[in-house]
Design an enzyme around this catalytic site. Sequence first.
Site, PDB file in Angstrom:
ATOM      1  N   HIS A 175       0.873  -1.185   0.000  1.00  0.00           N
ATOM      2  CA  HIS A 175       0.000   0.000   0.000  1.00  0.00           C
ATOM      3  C   HIS A 175       0.909   1.234   0.000  1.00  0.00           C
ATOM      4  O   HIS A 175       2.004   1.202   0.574  1.00  0.00           O
ATOM      5  CB  HIS A 175      -0.837  -0.048   1.284  1.00  0.00           C
TER       6      HIS A 175
ATOM      7  N   ASP B 101       3.039  -4.146   8.570  1.00  0.00           N
ATOM      8  CA  ASP B 101       1.822  -3.358   8.370  1.00  0.00           C
ATOM      9  C   ASP B 101       0.659  -4.353   8.405  1.00  0.00           C
ATOM     10  O   ASP B 101       0.443  -5.103   7.457  1.00  0.00           O
ATOM     11  CB  ASP B 101       1.919  -2.649   7.010  1.00  0.00           C
TER      12      ASP B 101
ATOM     13  N   GLN C  48      -4.556  -4.968   7.051  1.00  0.00           N
ATOM     14  CA  GLN C  48      -5.606  -5.836   6.493  1.00  0.00           C
ATOM     15  C   GLN C  48      -5.694  -7.178   7.214  1.00  0.00           C
ATOM     16  O   GLN C  48      -6.331  -8.107   6.697  1.00  0.00           O
ATOM     17  CB  GLN C  48      -5.364  -6.056   4.983  1.00  0.00           C
TER      18      GLN C  48
ATOM     19  N   LYS D 292     -10.472  -0.665  10.718  1.00  0.00           N
ATOM     20  CA  LYS D 292     -10.800  -1.727   9.747  1.00  0.00           C
ATOM     21  C   LYS D 292     -11.259  -2.961  10.530  1.00  0.00           C
ATOM     22  O   LYS D 292     -12.313  -2.912  11.149  1.00  0.00           O
ATOM     23  CB  LYS D 292      -9.602  -1.997   8.839  1.00  0.00           C
TER      24      LYS D 292
ATOM     25  N   CYS E 270      -4.852   2.673  -3.648  1.00  0.00           N
ATOM     26  CA  CYS E 270      -3.606   3.177  -3.029  1.00  0.00           C
ATOM     27  C   CYS E 270      -2.497   2.129  -3.121  1.00  0.00           C
ATOM     28  O   CYS E 270      -1.713   1.935  -2.178  1.00  0.00           O
ATOM     29  CB  CYS E 270      -3.819   3.556  -1.558  1.00  0.00           C
TER      30      CYS E 270
END
Length: 393
Positions: free
Chosen positions: A112, A188, A191, A214, A351
């Site tokens: 991303h 990261d 997700q 999220k 993105c």
Amino acid sequence: MYDVYSIREDFPVLREVIYLDSAATSQKPVQVADAVSEYFKRYCGNYGRGAHRLSKMTTEKYEDAREDVASFLGLPAKKSIFTRNATESINMVALGMDWKKGDNIITAVVEHHSNLLPWIRLREKGVEVTIVDSDDKGIVSPASIEEAITERTRLIAIGHVSNFFGSVQDIKSISKIAKKHGVKFLVDAAQSAGEMQIDFRGLDIDFLCLPGHKGLLGPQGTGILYIREPERLSPVYVGGGTIKTVTLDEFSFDEIPSRFEYGTPNIPGVIGLGRAVNYVKDIGVESIESHLKAVSGYCVKRLSEIPQVEIYGPENRGSLVSFNVRNVNPHDAAMILDETKKICVRSGQHCAQTALARLCISGSIRASFGCYTTMEEIDALAESVEMIAKAFS
Ligand SMILES: Cc1ncc(COP(=O)(O)O)c(C=O)c1O
């Protein structure tokens, strides 16, 4: 037994729309809205800044939320910083590390923009950034990362789950490689947090960056940065809330985590996030993970029955499916889905322009799921996509 229909009772908006954009931001349960509203109605004060009852209660609730979020993620609370989002968490690492000219960072083509641009920008300081390739399903092999390591490599920064491909990276193996070579490792988890069981305690991670809005089902404007050695990272912002003593000539930093939490934080958001992780915990991440696996698998199956549809990403994926319909602009498809059936999907480049460029495409449709997504919603998506595919072929 996973009862998605009773979960949905907590998300009134889902009576109105088919929401398949949880990878962008999830819907929030009423319990989170109630916690935020209670803060404003009953005890709104500033955090850590007063002797009066409202400030004390706010500080207590804020710190309770830190305990709840950290324990949910398996992290030490003292090293878990509240930020505004995953992007801020990653930038705080990029701007807070003491880079020297010639230092090397390894990241990947599938990232991303938020886990790519903070590193690419460091090239201005003479830092070298190596961007390793993925396969055409978006999987980055740990071996390719190990091959890229040089004696100047100081950081490996990898996303756990790609927000375009849905590919799940082998962070366990990568963490072992990082440790073996004495390189710091940033994950990261935008997700995957709240949607996959991850024992962060069992992994050698130096920095964990994630949003609260999220899979954790918290309010927007919340994020987490876990720092394994916080005393070695320089706070990017200074001012109120970050210092212990100040004279006209010098200042000393406050304890950790306060030194990283500058100014008035997103107090209602953090309190909502604390309630949100308890909501997710009550359902059980293990149950959510298997529900999402079933939903993703079913979505791939239904969409692959439509000959004009091309699906991206590997079989084993996170809670999203990116695809295109032959001859159809992804934005047009998303607009038709919304206008005809109130189906909300994401369209465009997500993105993640370099990830899409890897496949020589400039956009896709992306359906993404949450603990509240039903198989009937996937059927509705597939039926509408089929209708669009036929109309344009
Ligand atoms: C993989 C990944 N990393 C980082 C981010 C940035 O998250 P935020 O918008 O909370 O900063 C996203 C958001 O979609 C993402 O999917």
